[in-house]
Design an enzyme around this catalytic site. Structure first.
Site, PDB file in Angstrom:
ATOM      1  N   SER A 165     -65.612  53.847 117.022  1.00  0.00           N
ATOM      2  CA  SER A 165     -64.788  53.892 115.837  1.00  0.00           C
ATOM      3  C   SER A 165     -64.621  52.484 115.111  1.00  0.00           C
ATOM      4  O   SER A 165     -64.940  51.687 116.113  1.00  0.00           O
ATOM      5  CB  SER A 165     -63.481  54.511 116.200  1.00  0.00           C
TER       6      SER A 165
ATOM      7  N   TYR B 282     -54.904  55.499 120.035  1.00  0.00           N
ATOM      8  CA  TYR B 282     -56.375  55.807 119.604  1.00  0.00           C
ATOM      9  C   TYR B 282     -57.240  54.526 119.883  1.00  0.00           C
ATOM     10  O   TYR B 282     -58.195  54.616 120.300  1.00  0.00           O
ATOM     11  CB  TYR B 282     -56.188  56.445 118.237  1.00  0.00           C
TER      12      TYR B 282
ATOM     13  N   LYS C 126     -60.881  53.894 122.098  1.00  0.00           N
ATOM     14  CA  LYS C 126     -62.010  53.745 121.456  1.00  0.00           C
ATOM     15  C   LYS C 126     -62.572  52.348 121.933  1.00  0.00           C
ATOM     16  O   LYS C 126     -63.660  52.114 121.879  1.00  0.00           O
ATOM     17  CB  LYS C 126     -61.855  53.993 120.067  1.00  0.00           C
TER      18      LYS C 126
END
Length: 230
Positions: free
Chosen positions: A138, A151, A155
């Site tokens: 990402s 998150y 990533k």
């Protein structure tokens, strides 16, 4: 039309995984995919026919992944492309307000789930001596923003895991960390709310992303790549 290959994709029930699956099939590829939603898997089976294989699998459960991988390897052999797309994101909140249970859920899917599929499929690819592993990263695997620290952490981990796996792989294989870009999906709506609709949709993304992914080769091993234009 691209040469037909066997492609395994996780997280095919919606968003980027579903859009990629549709586009791969249109491109003449054989796809096996998994998701947790039985309804979505049943729908994919009806739409795509017996030449493609879809199963209800929770990637965070290594036993489920091993059983799924064993079945596919027995029937179809090692994949040419293994695409780890399944992911979860935390509800917007500063990290100190993200509960341990929610943090574990994001880690279990986004990191452990990737390892589970690697453990299930990559040994057979190594024995054959070919294949490409694509781990979805990402922009938040290479930068950070408020309220999505959990998150981001997963990533960033995918970037390191992918580079480490690339170091382990024999010649003739590749692992890349793929930043898909910013696309309007349900996951983006969690972060951006109504503003998510201002970004391109998943199907428009897949029309560009799938040819790009199909061109990935051993020479790309260890790279962090981004889908052009997104």
């Amino acid at each position: 039309m691209a040469e037909s290959r066997f492609i395994v994709v996780t997280g095919v029930s919606r968003g980027l995984g579903r859009a990629m699956t549709n586009e791969f099939i249109l491109a003449g590829q054989t796809v096996a995919g998994c998701a947790r939603s039985k309804e979505a898997i049943d729908d994919l089976r009806k739409q795509t026919g017996a030449s493609h294989r879809f199963a209800v699998v929770d990637v965070s459960d290594h036993r489920q992944v091993e059983n799924w991988a064993d079945t596919l390897l027995k029937d179809l052999g090692p994949p040419d492309l293994l695409i780890n797309c399944a992911a979860a994101i935390n509800e917007n909140a500063p990290l100190w307000e993200v509960s341990p249970d929610e943090f574990s859920r994001v880690v279990d899917i986004n990191i452990k789930g990737v390892h589970n599929t690697i453990f299930g499929f990559v040994p057979s690819m190594v024995r054959r001596g070919s294949g490409v592993v694509v781990n979805f990263s990402s922009y938040w695997g290479r930068s950070t923003s408020p309220d999505v620290a959990a998150y981001c952490a997963t990533k960033w981990a995918i970037e390191g895991l992918s580079h480490g796996l690339a170091d382990d792989l024999p010649g003739g294989m590749a692992c890349v960390a793929l930043n898909p870009g910013v696309i309007h999906t349900e996951m983006l709506e969690v972060c951006f709310a109504e503003a998510a609709a201002s970004y391109p949709d998943a199907q428009a993304w897949a029309a560009v992303a799938v040819p790009f992914i199909l061109e990935l080769a051993p020479s790309d091993n260890g790279q962090s790549v981004t889908v052009p234009g997104f």
